[in-house]
Design a protein around this motif. Sequence first.
Motif, PDB file in Angstrom:
ATOM      1  N   LEU A   1      44.075  47.313  42.968  1.00  0.00           N
ATOM      2  CA  LEU A   1      43.158  48.351  42.484  1.00  0.00           C
ATOM      3  C   LEU A   1      42.520  49.147  43.617  1.00  0.00           C
ATOM      4  O   LEU A   1      41.867  50.164  43.372  1.00  0.00           O
ATOM      5  N   ARG A   2      42.679  48.648  44.845  1.00  0.00           N
ATOM      6  CA  ARG A   2      42.079  49.285  46.021  1.00  0.00           C
ATOM      7  C   ARG A   2      40.568  49.417  45.883  1.00  0.00           C
ATOM      8  O   ARG A   2      39.977  50.458  46.173  1.00  0.00           O
ATOM      9  N   ALA A   3      39.958  48.338  45.407  1.00  0.00           N
ATOM     10  CA  ALA A   3      38.504  48.296  45.225  1.00  0.00           C
ATOM     11  C   ALA A   3      38.055  46.840  45.191  1.00  0.00           C
ATOM     12  O   ALA A   3      38.844  45.949  44.872  1.00  0.00           O
ATOM     13  N   LYS A   4      36.797  46.610  45.489  1.00  0.00           N
ATOM     14  CA  LYS A   4      36.243  45.256  45.432  1.00  0.00           C
ATOM     15  C   LYS A   4      36.078  44.844  43.970  1.00  0.00           C
ATOM     16  O   LYS A   4      35.529  45.588  43.165  1.00  0.00           O
ATOM     17  N   VAL A   5      36.569  43.662  43.646  1.00  0.00           N
ATOM     18  CA  VAL A   5      36.494  43.149  42.276  1.00  0.00           C
ATOM     19  C   VAL A   5      35.315  42.189  42.190  1.00  0.00           C
ATOM     20  O   VAL A   5      35.248  41.212  42.933  1.00  0.00           O
ATOM     21  N   PRO A   6      34.365  42.451  41.277  1.00  0.00           N
ATOM     22  CA  PRO A   6      33.195  41.564  41.164  1.00  0.00           C
ATOM     23  C   PRO A   6      33.570  40.186  40.609  1.00  0.00           C
ATOM     24  O   PRO A   6      34.519  40.048  39.838  1.00  0.00           O
ATOM     25  N   ASP A   7      32.807  39.187  41.007  1.00  0.00           N
ATOM     26  CA  ASP A   7      33.036  37.824  40.524  1.00  0.00           C
ATOM     27  C   ASP A   7      32.845  37.723  39.014  1.00  0.00           C
ATOM     28  O   ASP A   7      33.472  36.886  38.369  1.00  0.00           O
TER      29      ASP A   7
ATOM     30  N   ILE B   1      35.093  48.614  37.884  1.00  0.00           N
ATOM     31  CA  ILE B   1      36.209  47.778  37.445  1.00  0.00           C
ATOM     32  C   ILE B   1      35.861  47.225  36.069  1.00  0.00           C
ATOM     33  O   ILE B   1      34.779  46.683  35.868  1.00  0.00           O
ATOM     34  N   GLN B   2      36.789  47.383  35.120  1.00  0.00           N
ATOM     35  CA  GLN B   2      36.550  46.873  33.774  1.00  0.00           C
ATOM     36  C   GLN B   2      37.849  46.394  33.153  1.00  0.00           C
ATOM     37  O   GLN B   2      38.934  46.649  33.682  1.00  0.00           O
TER      38      GLN B   2
ATOM     39  N   ILE C   1      43.468  45.403  33.849  1.00  0.00           N
ATOM     40  CA  ILE C   1      42.233  45.564  34.607  1.00  0.00           C
ATOM     41  C   ILE C   1      42.268  46.966  35.189  1.00  0.00           C
ATOM     42  O   ILE C   1      43.264  47.368  35.787  1.00  0.00           O
ATOM     43  N   VAL C   2      41.191  47.728  35.000  1.00  0.00           N
ATOM     44  CA  VAL C   2      41.183  49.153  35.332  1.00  0.00           C
ATOM     45  C   VAL C   2      40.067  49.476  36.321  1.00  0.00           C
ATOM     46  O   VAL C   2      38.938  49.029  36.149  1.00  0.00           O
TER      47      VAL C   2
END
Length: 89
Positions: free
Chosen positions: A64-70, A32-33, A23-24
């Motif tokens: 990832l230090r970012a919000k991960v979408p559902d 995020i992808q 996951i990047v």
Amino acid sequence: MQPNYRLCISCRQVAPKSELWRIVRVYPDHQIQLDQGMGRSAYLCPQANCLKAAQKKNRLAKALRAKVPDSLYESLWERLELPSRIFID
């Protein structure tokens, strides 16, 4: 850790990079992808218990230090169910 081995953020097991999901958080737009792109990466075992723990404890977002979408979690759950569908048919 040997080259091309990565650590699962959920169960902390070391495995070959090719056996884990990548996951990047893509640089510089912070999207995020899955699987492709340059940027900050996290690796996850393709197992239900690892995915469940990562989602429950928000481990992907922390790594990832970012919000991960559902929608990303939904696509990972679909990916997890896909091999069982192939063998049933």
